[in-house]
Design a protein around this motif. Sequence first.
Motif, PDB file in Angstrom:
ATOM      1  N   GLN A  93       1.072  -1.177   0.189  1.00  0.00           N
ATOM      2  CA  GLN A  93       0.328   0.191   0.494  1.00  0.00           C
ATOM      3  C   GLN A  93       0.914   1.141  -0.043  1.00  0.00           C
ATOM      4  OE1 GLN A  93      -2.431   0.186   3.497  1.00  0.00           O
ATOM      5  NE2 GLN A  93      -4.256   1.807   2.410  1.00  0.00           N
ATOM      6  N   ALA A  94       0.738   2.022  -0.959  1.00  0.00           N
ATOM      7  CA  ALA A  94       1.151   3.484  -0.928  1.00  0.00           C
ATOM      8  C   ALA A  94       0.639   4.186  -2.513  1.00  0.00           C
ATOM      9  CB  ALA A  94       3.416   2.801  -2.193  1.00  0.00           C
ATOM     10  N   TRP A  95       2.000   5.564  -1.456  1.00  0.00           N
ATOM     11  CA  TRP A  95       1.297   6.880  -2.697  1.00  0.00           C
ATOM     12  C   TRP A  95       2.100   7.325  -3.578  1.00  0.00           C
ATOM     13  CZ3 TRP A  95      -2.782  10.543   0.559  1.00  0.00           C
ATOM     14  CH2 TRP A  95      -3.667   9.587   0.980  1.00  0.00           C
ATOM     15  N   MET A  96       1.534   7.163  -4.659  1.00  0.00           N
ATOM     16  CA  MET A  96       3.004   8.434  -5.489  1.00  0.00           C
ATOM     17  C   MET A  96       2.164   9.027  -6.171  1.00  0.00           C
ATOM     18  SD  MET A  96       4.067   6.702  -9.002  1.00  0.00           S
ATOM     19  CE  MET A  96       2.613   7.445 -10.199  1.00  0.00           C
ATOM     20  N   ILE A  97       2.956  10.144  -5.683  1.00  0.00           N
ATOM     21  CA  ILE A  97       1.912  11.914  -6.243  1.00  0.00           C
ATOM     22  C   ILE A  97       2.931  12.841  -7.142  1.00  0.00           C
ATOM     23  CG2 ILE A  97       2.273  14.437  -4.984  1.00  0.00           C
ATOM     24  CD1 ILE A  97       1.567  12.513  -1.831  1.00  0.00           C
ATOM     25  N   PRO A  98       2.902  12.722  -8.274  1.00  0.00           N
ATOM     26  CA  PRO A  98       3.409  13.414  -8.767  1.00  0.00           C
ATOM     27  C   PRO A  98       3.794  14.800  -8.532  1.00  0.00           C
ATOM     28  CG  PRO A  98       1.459  13.825  -9.335  1.00  0.00           C
ATOM     29  CD  PRO A  98       1.494  12.817  -8.803  1.00  0.00           C
ATOM     30  N   LEU A  99       5.408  15.343  -9.318  1.00  0.00           N
ATOM     31  CA  LEU A  99       5.845  16.252  -8.354  1.00  0.00           C
ATOM     32  C   LEU A  99       6.097  17.594  -9.728  1.00  0.00           C
ATOM     33  CD1 LEU A  99       8.859  15.315  -6.052  1.00  0.00           C
ATOM     34  CD2 LEU A  99       6.359  16.045  -4.843  1.00  0.00           C
ATOM     35  N   TRP A 100       5.610  18.499  -9.695  1.00  0.00           N
ATOM     36  CA  TRP A 100       5.588  19.785 -10.769  1.00  0.00           C
ATOM     37  C   TRP A 100       5.983  20.980 -10.592  1.00  0.00           C
ATOM     38  CZ3 TRP A 100       3.434  18.073 -15.433  1.00  0.00           C
ATOM     39  CH2 TRP A 100       2.332  17.072 -15.137  1.00  0.00           C
ATOM     40  N   VAL A 101       6.424  21.330 -11.265  1.00  0.00           N
ATOM     41  CA  VAL A 101       7.381  22.556 -11.455  1.00  0.00           C
ATOM     42  C   VAL A 101       7.250  23.405 -12.426  1.00  0.00           C
ATOM     43  CG1 VAL A 101      10.042  23.855 -11.052  1.00  0.00           C
ATOM     44  CG2 VAL A 101       9.044  21.824  -9.644  1.00  0.00           C
ATOM     45  N   GLU A 102       6.623  24.469 -12.160  1.00  0.00           N
ATOM     46  CA  GLU A 102       6.232  25.416 -13.984  1.00  0.00           C
ATOM     47  C   GLU A 102       5.541  24.345 -14.622  1.00  0.00           C
ATOM     48  OE1 GLU A 102       9.234  27.756 -14.521  1.00  0.00           O
ATOM     49  OE2 GLU A 102       9.165  29.591 -12.392  1.00  0.00           O
ATOM     50  N   ARG A 103       4.724  23.184 -14.033  1.00  0.00           N
ATOM     51  CA  ARG A 103       4.168  22.886 -15.656  1.00  0.00           C
ATOM     52  C   ARG A 103       5.008  21.520 -15.902  1.00  0.00           C
ATOM     53  NH1 ARG A 103      -0.215  26.681 -18.018  1.00  0.00           N
ATOM     54  NH2 ARG A 103      -1.623  27.708 -16.504  1.00  0.00           N
ATOM     55  N   GLU A 104       6.119  21.297 -15.529  1.00  0.00           N
ATOM     56  CA  GLU A 104       6.687  20.102 -15.684  1.00  0.00           C
ATOM     57  C   GLU A 104       6.668  19.807 -14.766  1.00  0.00           C
ATOM     58  OE1 GLU A 104      11.122  19.647 -17.346  1.00  0.00           O
ATOM     59  OE2 GLU A 104      10.638  21.792 -17.106  1.00  0.00           O
ATOM     60  N   LEU A 105       6.912  17.695 -15.292  1.00  0.00           N
ATOM     61  CA  LEU A 105       6.813  16.539 -14.336  1.00  0.00           C
ATOM     62  C   LEU A 105       8.763  17.166 -13.957  1.00  0.00           C
ATOM     63  CD1 LEU A 105       5.342  14.450 -12.547  1.00  0.00           C
ATOM     64  CD2 LEU A 105       6.062  13.437 -14.625  1.00  0.00           C
ATOM     65  N   VAL A 106       8.832  16.918 -12.461  1.00  0.00           N
ATOM     66  CA  VAL A 106      10.449  16.933 -12.378  1.00  0.00           C
ATOM     67  C   VAL A 106      10.506  16.016 -11.791  1.00  0.00           C
ATOM     68  CG1 VAL A 106      10.491  19.410 -11.987  1.00  0.00           C
ATOM     69  CG2 VAL A 106      10.099  18.344 -10.185  1.00  0.00           C
ATOM     70  N   GLY A 107       9.539  14.911 -10.747  1.00  0.00           N
ATOM     71  CA  GLY A 107       9.901  13.965 -10.336  1.00  0.00           C
ATOM     72  C   GLY A 107       8.232  13.525  -9.637  1.00  0.00           C
ATOM     73  N   ARG A 108       9.090  12.254  -8.517  1.00  0.00           N
ATOM     74  CA  ARG A 108       7.865  11.635  -8.006  1.00  0.00           C
ATOM     75  C   ARG A 108       8.136  11.366  -6.380  1.00  0.00           C
ATOM     76  NH1 ARG A 108       7.756   9.522 -13.340  1.00  0.00           N
ATOM     77  NH2 ARG A 108       5.667   9.269 -14.106  1.00  0.00           N
ATOM     78  N   LEU A 109       6.760  11.403  -5.989  1.00  0.00           N
ATOM     79  CA  LEU A 109       7.413  11.273  -4.451  1.00  0.00           C
ATOM     80  C   LEU A 109       6.189   9.976  -4.028  1.00  0.00           C
ATOM     81  CD1 LEU A 109       7.606  11.986  -1.367  1.00  0.00           C
ATOM     82  CD2 LEU A 109       5.638  13.458  -1.063  1.00  0.00           C
TER      83      LEU A 109
END
Length: 445
Positions: A93-109
Amino acid sequence: LSLGGLTLFANYLAQREGERFQSEVKRARDIQFIREAQRISSEQSGPGDGQSGNPQTGNGRGLEWYLLIKDSDNRVVGASQPYELPVFGEGNQAWMIPLWVERELVGRLMVRPMNPNETTFDAPSPRLVSAFRSSLLWTGLVAAALGIGVIILLTRRILVPVRQLTTAAREVGRGQLSQDIPTKGNDEIGKLAQTFNRMTRELEEAETERQRMLADVAHELRTPLTNAQGYIEAIRDGLKQPSPQTIDAIYRQILQLHRLIDDLRLLTIAESGHLELQLESQPVADLLSSVVDAFAPRAQAKGITLSRDYSDGLPAITLDRSRISQVLGNLLENAIIHTPSGGSIAVKALHLGDRVVISVEDTGEGIPSEALPRVFDRLYRHDRSRNRASGGSGLGLSIAKQLIQAHGGAVGVESEVGVGTRFYFSLPVQFKPQTRTHAYAKHSV
C-alpha cells in the motif's frame, strides 16, 4: 413517506459531503507529504543511490511514513531512511504523488506507512458516511415508532366520535330519533357532532309534529263524520224523519269535511312548491276594498267596527288576486271571531320602498306570548275549544303563510293579551317567480 424521503435526501447529502471531505483530506495530506519530501531532499548530501538519509525529523521523533523521491528518469534522489525495494514493490500500500515545477513533471514522491497495521491511507469519509447512515437508520426507526404511536393515539381520539356518529346514524335509520352525541372541542369532528345532534333534534321535532298533525287531522275528520253518521243512523232506525232540517244538518257536516280536505290539499301543494299562481297586475286599494266590503256585514252583525286605512294612491302589484283575497279573508275571519262586540278591526296598507305592507289589527282578546311562535303551524290552536265551535279547521294561518311566501313575501304577527292582535304581510311590487316555489306560476300583466 416523509421519513423515507428525508432518509434518501440525507443519504445524498451525506455521500456528497463525504466525498468533499475526502478530497479535502487528500489535498491536505498531499501538501504535507510534499513539504516533508522537500525537507528530506534538502537534508540529503546530493543525488545518490538512495542509501543515505536521516530517519529522524527535526524534533527527534521518528517519521510515520517511508518517503521516497524519484526524478523524471525514475532515479532515486532522496529517501526518509534506508529503504528496501520490496517496501515499495507491487502489492504494498503506497501513494505516488507527481511533483510539478512550472507545469513540468520533475519527479515523483512515493509514500508508504511505516506500520501498515496501525497507519493506513484508507479515507475516513466512507466510515463517516457509514456511521452517519447507521445513526440515521436508528433515528428514523425511533422516529417512525414514535410517529406511529402518536398516529394511533390521534386516530383513536378521532375514531371514537366517528364510531359514535356511525352508531347514532344507524339508530336514526332504524327510527330511533332520540340520539345525542357528546361533543368535545370545536374541531371539525366536534362541529360534525353538533350538526348531527341538531339534525336529530329537528327530525324528532318534525316526527312529533307529524304525529300530532295526523292526530289532529283524524280528530277534525272524525267530528263531522260522527255527526253525519249519527243523523243517518237515526234516520235509518226511524228515530228521525228525513226532514229538510235533518238533510241540511248532514249537508253542513259534509261541507265542513270538504272544506277541511280542500285546505289540507292546498297546504300540501303550497309547501311542496307546486302551487299554480295566476299572476296579474292588480291595484292594491281595489283588492282590499273588495275583501273588506265582503266581510262588512258579518262585522256589523256582531257589533264590530270594520275600518280601512289606506289611500287610493297605492301602486298596482303583481299577484294572484284570488289567493291574496283568501289570505286577507282568513285574517279578517279570525279577527271577527276573536273580537268581542263593541270592538274594532282596521285594515291598513302602506307603500314602503319596493314593497307594500298590509295589516289587519283588532282589539280582541289577544294571543299569549308563548303561543305566538306557533300560530302559523298547521292545525295549531291556542284556544282549541273556541275554534272548533266556530267551525275553523286550524289551517287558515298556515295556508296564509304559504300563499304569501309563494308570492315572495313575508308574514308576521304581534299581539298582547287583553289589548289586541296585529297580523301583517308584505308583498313585492314587482314579483318575478324564479324559485321552485313559483315554478308553476302563470304571469300575465
